[in-house]
Design a protein around this motif. Structure first.
Motif, PDB file in Angstrom:
ATOM      1  N   VAL A 320       0.843  -1.191   0.000  1.00  0.00           N
ATOM      2  CA  VAL A 320       0.000   0.000   0.000  1.00  0.00           C
ATOM      3  C   VAL A 320       0.880   1.244   0.000  1.00  0.00           C
ATOM      4  O   VAL A 320       2.048   1.199   0.391  1.00  0.00           O
ATOM      5  CB  VAL A 320      -0.937   0.025   1.235  1.00  0.00           C
ATOM      6  CG1 VAL A 320      -1.930  -1.122   1.189  1.00  0.00           C
ATOM      7  CG2 VAL A 320      -0.136  -0.023   2.543  1.00  0.00           C
ATOM      8  N   GLY A 321       0.303   2.374  -0.439  1.00  0.00           N
ATOM      9  CA  GLY A 321       1.022   3.641  -0.406  1.00  0.00           C
ATOM     10  C   GLY A 321       2.318   3.576  -1.191  1.00  0.00           C
ATOM     11  O   GLY A 321       2.386   3.027  -2.297  1.00  0.00           O
ATOM     12  N   PRO A 329      10.672  -7.255  -3.816  1.00  0.00           N
ATOM     13  CA  PRO A 329      10.413  -8.562  -3.208  1.00  0.00           C
ATOM     14  C   PRO A 329      11.552  -9.544  -3.446  1.00  0.00           C
ATOM     15  O   PRO A 329      12.065  -9.679  -4.554  1.00  0.00           O
ATOM     16  CB  PRO A 329       9.125  -9.016  -3.907  1.00  0.00           C
ATOM     17  CG  PRO A 329       8.431  -7.742  -4.266  1.00  0.00           C
ATOM     18  CD  PRO A 329       9.541  -6.804  -4.658  1.00  0.00           C
ATOM     19  N   GLY A 330      11.954 -10.210  -2.368  1.00  0.00           N
ATOM     20  CA  GLY A 330      13.022 -11.190  -2.446  1.00  0.00           C
ATOM     21  C   GLY A 330      14.408 -10.606  -2.282  1.00  0.00           C
ATOM     22  O   GLY A 330      15.351 -11.324  -1.935  1.00  0.00           O
ATOM     23  N   VAL A 336       2.776  -8.067   0.947  1.00  0.00           N
ATOM     24  CA  VAL A 336       1.621  -8.904   1.240  1.00  0.00           C
ATOM     25  C   VAL A 336       0.343  -8.106   1.045  1.00  0.00           C
ATOM     26  O   VAL A 336       0.361  -6.869   0.973  1.00  0.00           O
ATOM     27  CB  VAL A 336       1.687  -9.454   2.687  1.00  0.00           C
ATOM     28  CG1 VAL A 336       2.921 -10.323   2.875  1.00  0.00           C
ATOM     29  CG2 VAL A 336       1.686  -8.320   3.704  1.00  0.00           C
ATOM     30  N   THR A 337      -0.768  -8.807   0.974  1.00  0.00           N
ATOM     31  CA  THR A 337      -2.076  -8.184   0.852  1.00  0.00           C
ATOM     32  C   THR A 337      -2.561  -7.761   2.236  1.00  0.00           C
ATOM     33  O   THR A 337      -2.514  -8.572   3.172  1.00  0.00           O
ATOM     34  CB  THR A 337      -3.088  -9.150   0.227  1.00  0.00           C
ATOM     35  OG1 THR A 337      -2.603  -9.549  -1.051  1.00  0.00           O
ATOM     36  CG2 THR A 337      -4.452  -8.497   0.082  1.00  0.00           C
ATOM     37  N   PRO A 338      -3.027  -6.523   2.420  1.00  0.00           N
ATOM     38  CA  PRO A 338      -3.497  -6.092   3.740  1.00  0.00           C
ATOM     39  C   PRO A 338      -4.586  -7.005   4.283  1.00  0.00           C
ATOM     40  O   PRO A 338      -5.515  -7.373   3.553  1.00  0.00           O
ATOM     41  CB  PRO A 338      -4.037  -4.681   3.479  1.00  0.00           C
ATOM     42  CG  PRO A 338      -3.380  -4.228   2.222  1.00  0.00           C
ATOM     43  CD  PRO A 338      -3.149  -5.458   1.411  1.00  0.00           C
ATOM     44  N   GLY A 339      -4.467  -7.387   5.539  1.00  0.00           N
ATOM     45  CA  GLY A 339      -5.488  -8.192   6.190  1.00  0.00           C
ATOM     46  C   GLY A 339      -5.393  -9.683   5.936  1.00  0.00           C
ATOM     47  O   GLY A 339      -6.166 -10.455   6.513  1.00  0.00           O
ATOM     48  N   ASP A 340      -4.460 -10.135   5.112  1.00  0.00           N
ATOM     49  CA  ASP A 340      -4.317 -11.547   4.778  1.00  0.00           C
ATOM     50  C   ASP A 340      -3.404 -12.218   5.811  1.00  0.00           C
ATOM     51  O   ASP A 340      -2.181 -12.201   5.683  1.00  0.00           O
ATOM     52  CB  ASP A 340      -3.744 -11.691   3.369  1.00  0.00           C
ATOM     53  CG  ASP A 340      -3.600 -13.149   2.923  1.00  0.00           C
ATOM     54  OD1 ASP A 340      -3.908 -14.053   3.719  1.00  0.00           O
ATOM     55  OD2 ASP A 340      -3.175 -13.367   1.772  1.00  0.00           O
ATOM     56  N   VAL A 341      -4.008 -12.818   6.825  1.00  0.00           N
ATOM     57  CA  VAL A 341      -3.227 -13.439   7.900  1.00  0.00           C
ATOM     58  C   VAL A 341      -2.369 -14.571   7.364  1.00  0.00           C
ATOM     59  O   VAL A 341      -1.174 -14.672   7.685  1.00  0.00           O
ATOM     60  CB  VAL A 341      -4.162 -13.937   9.021  1.00  0.00           C
ATOM     61  CG1 VAL A 341      -3.365 -14.717  10.066  1.00  0.00           C
ATOM     62  CG2 VAL A 341      -4.893 -12.779   9.674  1.00  0.00           C
ATOM     63  N   ALA A 347       4.770 -15.108   4.480  1.00  0.00           N
ATOM     64  CA  ALA A 347       5.866 -14.189   4.160  1.00  0.00           C
ATOM     65  C   ALA A 347       6.889 -14.139   5.293  1.00  0.00           C
ATOM     66  O   ALA A 347       8.101 -14.104   5.035  1.00  0.00           O
ATOM     67  CB  ALA A 347       5.312 -12.798   3.881  1.00  0.00           C
ATOM     68  N   MET A 348       6.412 -14.140   6.534  1.00  0.00           N
ATOM     69  CA  MET A 348       7.338 -14.139   7.669  1.00  0.00           C
ATOM     70  C   MET A 348       8.157 -15.416   7.704  1.00  0.00           C
ATOM     71  O   MET A 348       9.366 -15.396   7.962  1.00  0.00           O
ATOM     72  CB  MET A 348       6.553 -13.949   8.969  1.00  0.00           C
ATOM     73  CG  MET A 348       5.905 -12.573   9.088  1.00  0.00           C
ATOM     74  SD  MET A 348       4.764 -12.420  10.498  1.00  0.00           S
ATOM     75  CE  MET A 348       5.925 -12.418  11.879  1.00  0.00           C
ATOM     76  N   GLN A 349       7.507 -16.546   7.417  1.00  0.00           N
ATOM     77  CA  GLN A 349       8.219 -17.819   7.395  1.00  0.00           C
ATOM     78  C   GLN A 349       9.224 -17.854   6.250  1.00  0.00           C
ATOM     79  O   GLN A 349      10.364 -18.310   6.414  1.00  0.00           O
ATOM     80  CB  GLN A 349       7.218 -18.957   7.241  1.00  0.00           C
ATOM     81  CG  GLN A 349       7.667 -20.270   7.848  1.00  0.00           C
ATOM     82  CD  GLN A 349       6.502 -21.170   8.204  1.00  0.00           C
ATOM     83  OE1 GLN A 349       5.428 -21.073   7.613  1.00  0.00           O
ATOM     84  NE2 GLN A 349       6.701 -22.066   9.158  1.00  0.00           N
TER      85      GLN A 349
END
Length: 387
Positions: A320-321, A329-330, A336-341, A347-349
């Motif tokens: 965003v923004g 990326p990478g 990531v997509t906002p709100g996508d748990v 992504a963290m993994q």
């Protein structure tokens, strides 16, 4: 056509410009963390310009004045409007008094400012264009994010604000998304819209080699737009598979809910809520962190993103923004997509399994420091003034 002011630099001119900055986003003893990015830009400008700040504040009853160590004169003016009004209407209702008080300050100055630079659309930008018209001083308005993403989306106040801001001689968006969005919203002002990225404090944020087992780090207000509960849920999903902890820096209305979520997932020993800390202590946490995680729903620019990249710390953040313009990326992080748990957890993994070249992140990050930011802003001033 949006001008690309951020592609040019300039040196200081023989004549020192006199700049009046008008903004409610300026630190005070009551809110030392508010608008630190505006203060740092003012300090950089003050190296080659005479800078005064007029800052509207809701938390004072009378005018105050002080000077900073950099020689910036800071005049605080009380903002007043009926408390019973909805927040958007209350801010708009404060504008007439803000105009009168700002005009009095200009009239009392030994010399008239060459330019007025307002930060944030309302009350500051609207006030600035009215003051500039009456005092015959050109105006630059910087949009920082929520003024466009939220304030200007309101059906009545939003249309009024967008139209008022279009009277400025130049409008800056701190991201390409903001600049292009405003130009589409008000096409008659498109040729006066540019984007200039915010800078970072190069004295504070610089590369240092990292330890191997640093934590994930969140820096931001604990409020809905930053989505800290999404972060806790995502971390809970990967916690059994990582030895890294999560450090959370910031305060806000969701603190109790964040603590409840931490307890519900049995993560009290893994999630460390540090609260609000001084800005000059952030570098040590970024140096220790494996990655910064910023799952915001919206962002105007994301100062902490460029501060993180400047230290060589990869960033996992919502697309965003300005964030997609800053992260590859990478190479320097993940989007990531906002709100996508699930997406954030993945992504963290993945970030943990990636071997990051932290020094290259710092060297190649598309960021500028406040000195370079000030050069670009002064170039815009010169264009507005016809120099």
């Amino acid at each position: 056509m949006i001008r690309k002011t951020d592609e040019v630099t300039c040196s200081s001119t023989s004549k020192r410009l006199s700049v009046l900055v008008l903004t409610h986003l300026f630190p005070s003893s009551a809110a030392p963390g508010r608008g630190s990015f505006v203060k740092e830009q003012c300090e950089a400008l003050a190296q080659v310009c005479d800078v005064s700040v007029v800052t509207g504040r809701w938390d004072i009853a009378a005018r105050t004045e002080e000077s900073t160590p950099e020689g910036i004169r800071v005049i605080s003016l009380p903002l007043a409007a009926p408390r019973a009004l909805p927040s958007a209407m209350r801010v708009a209702a404060a504008v007439p008094g803000y105009i009168r008080a700002a005009l009095r300050e200009i009239e009392a100055m030994p010399s008239r400012p060459d330019i007025i630079h307002a930060h944030f659309a309302v009350p500051d930008g609207v006030t600035a264009v009215r003051v500039g018209a009456r005092a015959h001083i050109p105006v630059v308005v910087t949009l920082h994010g929520s003024d466009f993403n939220r304030q200007m989306t309101r059906p009545v106040v939003g249309r009024w604000v967008a139209k008022e801001i279009s009277r400025a001689q130049a409008i800056i968006g701190v991201s390409r998304q903001l600049a292009e969005g405003y130009a589409r919203r008000v096409p008659q002002a498109a040729d006066r819209v540019t984007f200039i990225h915010n800078g970072y404090n190069a004295r504070l944020f610089s590369y240092e080699p990292k330890a191997s087992a640093g934590p994930f780090l969140f820096i931001g207000a604990l409020k809905p737009v930053k989505q800290p509960l999404v972060l806790i849920e995502a971390f809970a999903r990967i916690a059994p598979h990582t030895q890294r902890d999560l450090v959370v820096i910031g305060e806000g209305p969701l603190r109790d809910e964040v603590m409840l979520a931490v307890d519900m997932h049995g993560l009290r020993d893994r999630v460390h809520l540090l609260g609000q800390i001084p800005h000059d202590l952030l570098p040590q946490h970024l140096h220790q962190a494996a990655a910064l995680v910023l799952p915001s729903r919206t962002e105007g620019f994301g100062m902490v993103v460029i501060e993180s990249l400047a230290t060589g710390t990869p960033v996992i953040a919502s697309a965003v923004g300005a964030i997609p313009d800053l992260i590859t990326p990478g190479l320097s992080g993940m989007l990531v997509t906002p709100g996508d748990v699930d997406g954030l957890a993945a992504a963290m993994q993945q970030a943990e399994q990636t071997t990051w070249d932290n020094e290259t992140i710092a060297q190649q990050a598309p960021v500028i420091d406040w000195t370079e930011n000030a050069r670009r802003v002064i170039k815009l001033y010169q264009r507005v003034l016809g120099d």
